[in-house]
Design a protein around this motif. Structure first.
Motif, short mmCIF file in Angstrom:
data_model
loop_
_atom_site.label_atom_id
_atom_site.label_comp_id
_atom_site.label_asym_id
_atom_site.label_seq_id
_atom_site.Cartn_x
_atom_site.Cartn_y
_atom_site.Cartn_z
N PRO A 132 68.71 -33.73 54.01
CA PRO A 132 69.63 -34.01 52.90
C PRO A 132 70.29 -32.77 52.32
O PRO A 132 70.82 -32.80 51.21
CB PRO A 132 68.69 -34.64 51.87
N TRP A 133 70.28 -31.66 53.08
CA TRP A 133 70.76 -30.40 52.54
C TRP A 133 72.28 -30.25 52.62
O TRP A 133 72.86 -29.41 51.93
CB TRP A 133 70.11 -29.23 53.30
N THR A 134 72.92 -31.06 53.45
CA THR A 134 74.36 -30.88 53.71
C THR A 134 75.19 -31.02 52.45
O THR A 134 76.10 -30.21 52.21
CB THR A 134 74.83 -31.92 54.74
N SER A 135 74.90 -32.01 51.63
CA SER A 135 75.74 -32.28 50.46
C SER A 135 75.60 -31.23 49.37
O SER A 135 76.43 -31.17 48.46
CB SER A 135 75.40 -33.66 49.89
N THR A 136 74.57 -30.38 49.43
CA THR A 136 74.36 -29.36 48.40
C THR A 136 74.28 -27.96 48.98
O THR A 136 73.84 -27.02 48.30
CB THR A 136 73.07 -29.64 47.61
N ALA A 137 74.74 -27.77 50.21
CA ALA A 137 74.64 -26.47 50.87
C ALA A 137 75.40 -25.39 50.10
O ALA A 137 74.94 -24.25 49.98
CB ALA A 137 75.16 -26.57 52.30
N GLY A 138 76.57 -25.75 49.60
CA GLY A 138 77.36 -24.78 48.84
C GLY A 138 76.66 -24.33 47.57
O GLY A 138 76.74 -23.17 47.17
N LEU A 139 75.97 -25.26 46.92
CA LEU A 139 75.22 -24.92 45.71
C LEU A 139 74.10 -23.94 46.02
O LEU A 139 73.91 -22.96 45.29
CB LEU A 139 74.65 -26.20 45.09
N TRP A 140 73.35 -24.20 47.11
CA TRP A 140 72.25 -23.29 47.47
C TRP A 140 72.78 -21.90 47.76
O TRP A 140 72.16 -20.89 47.39
CB TRP A 140 71.49 -23.84 48.68
N GLN A 141 73.92 -21.84 48.45
CA GLN A 141 74.49 -20.52 48.75
C GLN A 141 74.88 -19.79 47.47
O GLN A 141 74.62 -18.59 47.32
CB GLN A 141 75.71 -20.65 49.66
#
Length: 235
Positions: A195-204
């Motif tokens: 489920p990381w795809t939708s929040t990948a930009g946030l983690w970066q």
């Protein structure tokens, strides 16, 4: 009076150490980089999502020159900061390794701006062509830059512990760990793993923010240390 005594008496004293003005670059570069990509992301209305897409994707499209300039300018500021850091650390644990690793982070930012990324996460197109400049962006600059800043924090952990600055050593250890873990979450998401795809930009963005904060506090630490040394030398 002997000749050696006379020569020593006429030689001027070595000026006391003082904070390098280049350390200021470490204080301003993080807020500048962050403000730029926040504004660019807010104004990008063609399907770009700050939660999903990387900062590098802002370099794509007609307005991409803005993020390219952000990468290059901030990368140069980081390199200048690394020079000031080297001058201030002078000798002792981490005096060469930490500034060198910080400089690699800056060079990585410059390269990430010059060699534009390929589309990620469906932006700006669902097609994901692999280009030579996209490969250079990822493999020659972005990944080495994140690795270098992680190593800079972990190296600073040991160096500042040996310099008897325990609080900054602990902070560096926690920052290095958080920086690496958050970036790993981002990479998993950018690779398309749910489920990381939708929040990948946030983690970066969280990872990068940890890095910028560490650099700012490192600059503050060295400026204070140099001022204390100056006061001791002038007593």
């Amino acid at each position: 009076m002997t000749t050696s005594t006379a020569i020593a008496a006429t030689m001027p004293e070595r000026p006391p150490p003082h904070p390098s003005r280049l350390l200021v670059a470490g204080l301003v570069v993080g807020p500048l980089f962050t403000a730029a990509y926040l504004v660019e992301g807010a104004l990008r209305g063609d399907g770009y999502s700050p939660l999903r897409h990387p900062v590098s994707s802002l370099a794509l499209g007609p307005q991409g020159w803005q993020q390219i300039a952000n990468f290059v300018v901030c990368g140069l500021l980081v390199v200048l900061f690394s020079i000031g850091l080297r001058r201030t650390l002078r000798t002792g644990p981490g005096a060469l390794a930490v500034p060198l690793l910080v400089a690699v982070w800056g060079i990585g930012l410059i390269g990430a701006g010059i060699f534009v990324t390929d589309p990620v996460g469906g932006y700006p197109t669902a097609a994901s062509p692999v280009t030579w400049h996209g490969q250079l962006h990822d493999l020659a600059f972005s990944l080495p830059a994140f690795a270098a800043l992680t190593l800079a924090m972990l190296t600073a952990t040991v160096a500042f512990a040996r310099r008897r600055s325990g609080w900054f050593a602990l902070y560096s250890a926690l920052s290095g760990t958080a920086f690496a873990v958050l970036f790993a979450f981002a990479l998993i998401g950018f690779a398309g793993t749910d489920p990381w795809t939708s929040t990948a930009g946030l983690w970066q963005r969280l990872s990068v923010s940890v890095g910028w904060l560490w650099l700012a506090l490192l600059a503050t630490n060295r400026r204070r240390a140099a001022r204390r040394a100056t006061r001791r030398a002038t007593r």
